[in-house]
Design an enzyme around this catalytic site. Structure first.
Site, PDB file in Angstrom:
ATOM      1  N   ASP A 134       0.868  -1.183   0.000  1.00 62.61           N
ATOM      2  CA  ASP A 134       0.000   0.000   0.000  1.00 62.61           C
ATOM      3  C   ASP A 134       0.907   1.236   0.000  1.00 62.61           C
ATOM      4  OD1 ASP A 134       0.842   0.444   2.610  1.00 62.61           O
ATOM      5  OD2 ASP A 134      -1.167   0.433   3.496  1.00 62.61           O
ATOM      6  N   THR A 157       2.920  -0.799   8.848  1.00 59.94           N
ATOM      7  CA  THR A 157       3.377  -1.606   9.991  1.00 59.94           C
ATOM      8  C   THR A 157       3.615  -3.060   9.625  1.00 59.94           C
ATOM      9  OG1 THR A 157       1.091  -2.124  10.523  1.00 59.94           O
ATOM     10  CG2 THR A 157       2.064  -0.201  11.640  1.00 59.94           C
ATOM     11  N   CYS A 179       2.982  -2.948   4.138  1.00 61.66           N
ATOM     12  CA  CYS A 179       2.185  -1.752   4.472  1.00 61.66           C
ATOM     13  C   CYS A 179       3.004  -0.959   5.481  1.00 61.66           C
ATOM     14  CB  CYS A 179       0.785  -2.113   4.962  1.00 61.66           C
ATOM     15  SG  CYS A 179       0.702  -2.947   6.551  1.00 61.66           S
ATOM     16  N   HIS A 210       9.256 -23.717   9.875  1.00 63.01           N
ATOM     17  CA  HIS A 210       8.110 -24.238  10.635  1.00 63.01           C
ATOM     18  C   HIS A 210       6.755 -23.902  10.012  1.00 63.01           C
ATOM     19  CE1 HIS A 210      10.350 -24.662  14.761  1.00 63.01           C
ATOM     20  NE2 HIS A 210      10.986 -25.258  13.764  1.00 63.01           N
ATOM     21  N   HIS A 216       5.370 -30.122  11.503  1.00 62.61           N
ATOM     22  CA  HIS A 216       4.971 -28.777  11.064  1.00 62.61           C
ATOM     23  C   HIS A 216       3.953 -28.856   9.920  1.00 62.61           C
ATOM     24  CE1 HIS A 216       7.912 -27.203  13.746  1.00 62.61           C
ATOM     25  NE2 HIS A 216       8.866 -27.893  13.158  1.00 62.61           N
TER      26      HIS A 216
END
Ligand code: RB5
Length: 143
Positions: A8, A67, A65, A98, A133
């Site tokens: 973004d 954050t 973005c 994992h 996993h």
């Protein structure tokens, strides 16, 4: 390996840096936008990337973005998407070993470009361990 990248407006600058950096290493990232710093809605960007990965047009994605949070929350709502914020080098390795993440996420306003490149390289070179996993990953997709 085909890798797509999308951001973004909060991740636009970092996206451009990563595209240029990897192009110099002959790794061409498929740019799904956004293409300027004009404000856009991160769920729309995540949808574009989820469609790209789930349709197998690309094997892996990078989402950015401001954050890293909004764009990963949105991406992880799509069944089959495992988006992980690679906020340090150990997490970058474990996100592949994992979680077999298929989208690497960064916070463009929170992380330096150098750290993102370092963490993405670690992620790319790590191998999914499978076994227990794989069993856990199979439990992620809930109808
Ligand atoms: C956009 O201003 C910002 O909210 C977005 O980039 C992201 O950080 C959301 O989680």
């Amino acid at each position: 390996m085909n890798i797509a990248i999308a951001a973004d407006h909060g991740g636009f600058e970092l996206k451009e840096i990563l595209i240029k950096h990897y192009a110099k290493q002959n790794l061409i990232l498929k740019d799904l936008g956004t293409y300027s710093e004009e404000s856009v809605d991160y769920p729309d960007i995540s949808k574009k990337m989820a469609d790209e990965i789930l349709s197998k047009k690309s094997d892996l994605g990078i989402l950015i973005c401001g954050t890293g949070i909004g764009i990963s929350i949105a991406a992880n709502r799509y069944k089959g998407i495992r988006a992980a914020i690679l906020y340090n080098s150990d997490v970058a390795r474990l996100a592949k070993e994992h979680n077999n993440a298929n989208i690497a996420v960064f916070g463009g306003r929170m992380m330096s470009a150098d750290d993102c490149i370092k963490n993405f390289d670690i992620f790319l070179n790590a191998k999914f361990e499978g076994g227990r996993h794989d069993r856990r990953i199979c439990k992620l997709d809930i109808d």
